[in-house]
Design an enzyme around this catalytic site. Sequence first.
Site, PDB file in Angstrom:
ATOM      1  N   HIS A 117       0.744  -1.326   0.011  1.00 55.96           N
ATOM      2  CA  HIS A 117       0.084   0.416   0.013  1.00 55.96           C
ATOM      3  C   HIS A 117       0.903   1.381  -0.198  1.00 55.96           C
ATOM      4  CE1 HIS A 117      -3.791   2.465   1.605  1.00 55.96           C
ATOM      5  NE2 HIS A 117      -2.496   2.975   1.892  1.00 55.96           N
ATOM      6  N   GLU A 118       2.012   0.735   1.205  1.00 61.22           N
ATOM      7  CA  GLU A 118       2.579   2.882   0.629  1.00 61.22           C
ATOM      8  C   GLU A 118       3.249   2.837   0.031  1.00 61.22           C
ATOM      9  OE1 GLU A 118       2.084   4.457   3.307  1.00 61.22           O
ATOM     10  OE2 GLU A 118       0.737   3.314   4.319  1.00 61.22           O
ATOM     11  N   HIS A 172       1.622   4.740  -2.569  1.00 62.28           N
ATOM     12  CA  HIS A 172       1.800   5.721  -2.557  1.00 62.28           C
ATOM     13  C   HIS A 172       3.222   6.973  -3.061  1.00 62.28           C
ATOM     14  CE1 HIS A 172      -1.132   6.671  -0.252  1.00 62.28           C
ATOM     15  NE2 HIS A 172      -1.461   5.883   0.947  1.00 62.28           N
ATOM     16  N   HIS A 215      -5.370   7.306  -2.043  1.00 59.37           N
ATOM     17  CA  HIS A 215      -6.436   6.953  -1.700  1.00 59.37           C
ATOM     18  C   HIS A 215      -8.033   6.771  -2.011  1.00 59.37           C
ATOM     19  CE1 HIS A 215      -4.268   7.476   2.505  1.00 59.37           C
ATOM     20  NE2 HIS A 215      -4.276   6.172   2.627  1.00 59.37           N
TER      21      HIS A 215
END
Length: 268
Positions: A170-171, A174, A180
Amino acid sequence: MRNTAAVLLSLALGLSACSPSPVPDGASQAKADSRSVTMILPDGSRQQVTGFVKDGYVMIEDDIIVAEAGQLTQQGTYVVDTRYRWAGRTVPYTFASNVPQAIRDRVVQAASTIGATTNTIVTPRTSTKQRDYVQITYNTGTSCASGLGMTGGRQTITLADRCSTGSIIHEFGHTLGLFHEQTRPDRDQYVEIVWANIPADWQSQYEIRSGSAGYGAYDFDSIMHYPAYFDGKLAIRPLDASVDLNRMGQRNGYSPTDVNTLNAMYPR
């Protein structure tokens, strides 16, 4: 540029493995030190967001790093330019010396998964000629957090013991440029934000990001989506009552739409 996560990219394309958490990654911590952060978007518009200090960083949306806490004044500026992609589809990374082996192993596993499922490459930095790179740091708090996109030079992903392989994927989403999912501009056509169940100091983290775009259909399965619940209370309600709430907030891996988004951003 944003996939199911709202991409801050005015591209014609339109353009936190943890099990679903009851709150956004690390969000249950009270934020005594908040900061006003102005986001400057690709179309030149500005959006004011409440950032907060946690584990030594100023963050928005619970896991997007704006700056180190000591480097931002009370009125900071968060510049997001989605033209800043990683050269060669590659994110080089290094480890700070204090990162435990268990976290290093999860990063390696996350990098392998990303490389096997998308066009992007996450790999150890091998040369100082790789000027743009990520340093993986360790914090003793609860933060799993990253900068947004390739910001230039050394940037940070900070990880705590609680950060699973899926949270690290997930990171890196980014880091590659994904916001998101529930901040994309068309989200109100698919979900209702239950503001009464979200603490006042967290409500700005659920706002639509002006100047952003969504890629493909709204994706409840995106690894970039917040969980449905905040501290045990429903915070994101699908307008389609048949949608399983457990689909939101998965931290197992990129969804098909996540993969398509990243591949559109980083074509071979």
